[in-house]
Write an enzyme that holds these catalytic residues in place. Structure first.
Site, mmCIF file in Angstrom:
data_model
loop_
_atom_site.group_PDB
_atom_site.id
_atom_site.type_symbol
_atom_site.label_atom_id
_atom_site.label_comp_id
_atom_site.label_asym_id
_atom_site.label_seq_id
_atom_site.Cartn_x
_atom_site.Cartn_y
_atom_site.Cartn_z
ATOM 1 N N SER A 47 0.758 -1.019 -0.013
ATOM 2 C CA SER A 47 0.030 0.227 0.028
ATOM 3 C C SER A 47 0.912 1.252 0.061
ATOM 4 O O SER A 47 2.014 1.104 0.016
ATOM 5 C CB SER A 47 -0.826 0.026 1.182
ATOM 6 O OG SER A 47 -0.072 0.126 2.595
ATOM 7 N N ASP A 79 -0.667 -1.290 -4.282
ATOM 8 C CA ASP A 79 -1.907 -1.441 -3.966
ATOM 9 C C ASP A 79 -2.724 0.068 -3.683
ATOM 10 O O ASP A 79 -1.925 0.813 -2.877
ATOM 11 C CB ASP A 79 -1.799 -2.372 -2.717
ATOM 12 C CG ASP A 79 -3.219 -3.031 -2.303
ATOM 13 O OD1 ASP A 79 -3.973 -2.842 -3.126
ATOM 14 O OD2 ASP A 79 -3.190 -3.709 -1.282
ATOM 15 N N HIS A 80 -3.971 0.253 -4.199
ATOM 16 C CA HIS A 80 -4.514 1.313 -3.659
ATOM 17 C C HIS A 80 -3.875 2.513 -3.948
ATOM 18 O O HIS A 80 -3.627 3.255 -3.020
ATOM 19 C CB HIS A 80 -5.133 1.168 -2.536
ATOM 20 C CG HIS A 80 -6.144 0.088 -2.233
ATOM 21 N ND1 HIS A 80 -7.243 0.207 -2.924
ATOM 22 C CD2 HIS A 80 -5.898 -1.192 -1.853
ATOM 23 C CE1 HIS A 80 -8.054 -1.064 -2.560
ATOM 24 N NE2 HIS A 80 -7.370 -1.743 -1.917
ATOM 25 N N GLU A 133 -11.006 0.358 -9.642
ATOM 26 C CA GLU A 133 -11.891 -0.181 -8.265
ATOM 27 C C GLU A 133 -13.406 0.725 -8.524
ATOM 28 O O GLU A 133 -13.048 1.978 -8.681
ATOM 29 C CB GLU A 133 -11.014 0.088 -7.209
ATOM 30 C CG GLU A 133 -12.151 -0.223 -6.114
ATOM 31 C CD GLU A 133 -11.151 -0.539 -4.755
ATOM 32 O OE1 GLU A 133 -11.652 -0.846 -3.449
ATOM 33 O OE2 GLU A 133 -9.747 -0.510 -4.897
ATOM 34 N N GLY A 185 -10.393 -4.782 6.039
ATOM 35 C CA GLY A 185 -10.224 -5.126 7.246
ATOM 36 C C GLY A 185 -11.146 -6.247 7.698
ATOM 37 O O GLY A 185 -11.875 -7.032 6.986
ATOM 38 N N HIS A 215 -11.021 -7.405 -3.212
ATOM 39 C CA HIS A 215 -10.266 -6.949 -2.141
ATOM 40 C C HIS A 215 -11.026 -6.861 -0.699
ATOM 41 O O HIS A 215 -12.262 -7.499 -0.842
ATOM 42 C CB HIS A 215 -10.213 -5.440 -2.446
ATOM 43 C CG HIS A 215 -9.365 -5.047 -3.467
ATOM 44 N ND1 HIS A 215 -8.040 -4.238 -3.498
ATOM 45 C CD2 HIS A 215 -9.328 -5.095 -4.938
ATOM 46 C CE1 HIS A 215 -7.497 -4.176 -4.526
ATOM 47 N NE2 HIS A 215 -8.204 -4.684 -5.320
ATOM 48 N N ASN A 239 -4.741 -9.048 3.589
ATOM 49 C CA ASN A 239 -3.906 -8.433 4.372
ATOM 50 C C ASN A 239 -3.994 -8.432 5.955
ATOM 51 O O ASN A 239 -3.189 -8.713 6.526
ATOM 52 C CB ASN A 239 -3.763 -6.735 3.780
ATOM 53 C CG ASN A 239 -2.722 -6.055 4.087
ATOM 54 O OD1 ASN A 239 -1.770 -6.520 4.727
ATOM 55 N ND2 ASN A 239 -2.508 -4.771 4.085
#
Length: 288
Positions: A47, A79-80, A133, A185, A215, A239
C-alpha cells in the site's frame, strides 16, 4: 509467463491467484516460501503506507532478486494508489501492476481519472497492468469495531453489472475490483457478518471482459471464497489476516525469549505465523 496471462489461465481453471501485502522481510519470506512450497504464482502488494516504510525501489529490488534467484512467478503490485503522481512513481520504479483507486469519487470522476491513468501507463509502460476500483469498501487493513462510513454493504450500493461494463469500456482497465459485499479489514461490529453477494459477482463477470479482483477478503468464510472463485473472481487480496498473524507471532517470539534482543531470533515466529495463513489461503484459492 506474464501476470495477466497467469490470471487468465487461473480463470480458465476456475482457481484464483493470491495477493498478499508486506511490511517487512518476515512477511515477504513467508509469502514466497508458501507459494514455492505449493508451486503456485503469487502477487506481493504494498500500500502507500507500506511502500513508504519499505521503500519504493527497495520493494522492486527485493521482488526482482527473488524472481531472478528462484526463477519464480512472483509479482509486485502497487496497492490502492489514489493519485496520478503515485501511479507514475511506482510504474517508473518497476512495479508489475498498479491499482488506481478513485472509488470514493463520483462514477463520472472515477471514470475520468482512471481513464487518464490507463492511457498514460499503457502509452509508456504497456506491460504494466492497470486495475480500477468501482464501489467503495473502506480503506483500513485492520480489525475494526465499526463498519467504515460510506462502505457499500447494502445490495443497492454494490457495484452493478451495468456500471461495471460502462466503467471497463470507458477506462480501458485490465482488471476490475468491484464492491460485492467485501469490506477492507476484519469487522467485529456486533451482529455484523461479512458475506459476499455471489450472484452479483457472477452478473458482473458476465457483463465485463476483464478479470475480477476481490479486495477486503480477510475474515471471509471459506465457502464464500469457493463460490466467488467459481462465479468469476480471479485474484484475491489478503492483508489484515496476515497482519494479525504477524503480531501474534511477534508476541509469541517475545514470550518465548523474554530477554532476547536480536530481531532475527524473535521474528521467525512471526514469519511462521504468516506462512501458515498464506499457505492455507493459497491452498483454498488454488483448490489444492
Amino acid at each position: 509467463m506474464k501476470l495477466l496471462e497467469l490470471i487468465k489461465e487461473a480463470e480458465a481453471r476456475k482457481v484464483a491467484i493470491g495477493h498478499f501485502n508486506i511490511s517487512d522481510l518476515a512477511g515477504l519470506n513467508a509469502i514466497i516460501r508458501a507459494a514455492k512450497d505449493l508451486g503456485v504464482p503469487v502477487v506481493v502488494g504494498v500500500s502507500e503506507g507500506e511502500e513508504k516504510f519499505i521503500g519504493r525501489k527497495t520493494a522492486v529490488a527485493l521482488i526482482r532478486s527473488l524472481r531472478e534467484e528462484y526463477g519464480y512467478p512472483v509479482f509486485l503490485n502497487a496497492d490502492h494508489s489514489h493519485s496520478f503522481e503515485r501511479v507514475r512513481e511506482v510504474v517508473e520504479a518497476g512495479f508489475d501492476s498498479v491499482i488506481f483507486d478513485a472509488s470514493k469519487l463520483s462514477f463520472e470522476e472515477n471514470v475520468r481519472q482512471t481513464k487518464e491513468v490507463v492511457e498514460w501507463v499503457k502509452s509508456k509502460y504497456p506491460d504494466v497492468i492497470v486495475e480500477g476500483e468501482l464501489g467503495y469498501i473502506g480503506s483500513a487493513s485492520e480489525v475494526q469495531k465499526e463498519i467504515p462510513a460510506g462502505a457499500a454493504i447494502r445490495e443497492e450500493d454494490l457495484t452493478s453489472p451495468e456500471q461495471a461494463k460502462e466503467f471497463v469500456e470507458k477506462t480501458g482497465v485490465e482488471m476490475l475490483a468491484p464492491a460485492v459485499g467485501n469490506i477492507h479489514g476484519i469487522i467485529v461490529a456486533p451482529g455484523f457478518e461479512e458475506r459476499l453477494n455471489i450472484g452479483r459477482i457472477r452478473a458482473i463477470r458476465e457483463a465485463v471482459s476483464v478479470p475480477l479482483v476481490l479486495h477486503g477478503a480477510s475474515g471471509l468464510p471459506d465457502q464464500d471464497f469457493r463460490e466467488a472463485i467459481q462465479a468469476g473472481i480471479n485474484l484475491i487480496h489478503i492483508n489484515t489476516e496476515i497482519r494479525v498473524a504477524w503480531r501474534k507471532g511477534v508476541e509469541e517470539g517475545l514470550r518465548a525469549n523474554p530477554d532476547e534482543v536480536a530481531p532475527y531470533k524473535i521474528l521467525p515466529k512471526a514469519e511462521n505465523a504468516v506462512y501458515e495463513v498464506v499457505k492455507r489461503r493459497l491452498e483454498l484459492f488454488g483448490k489444492l
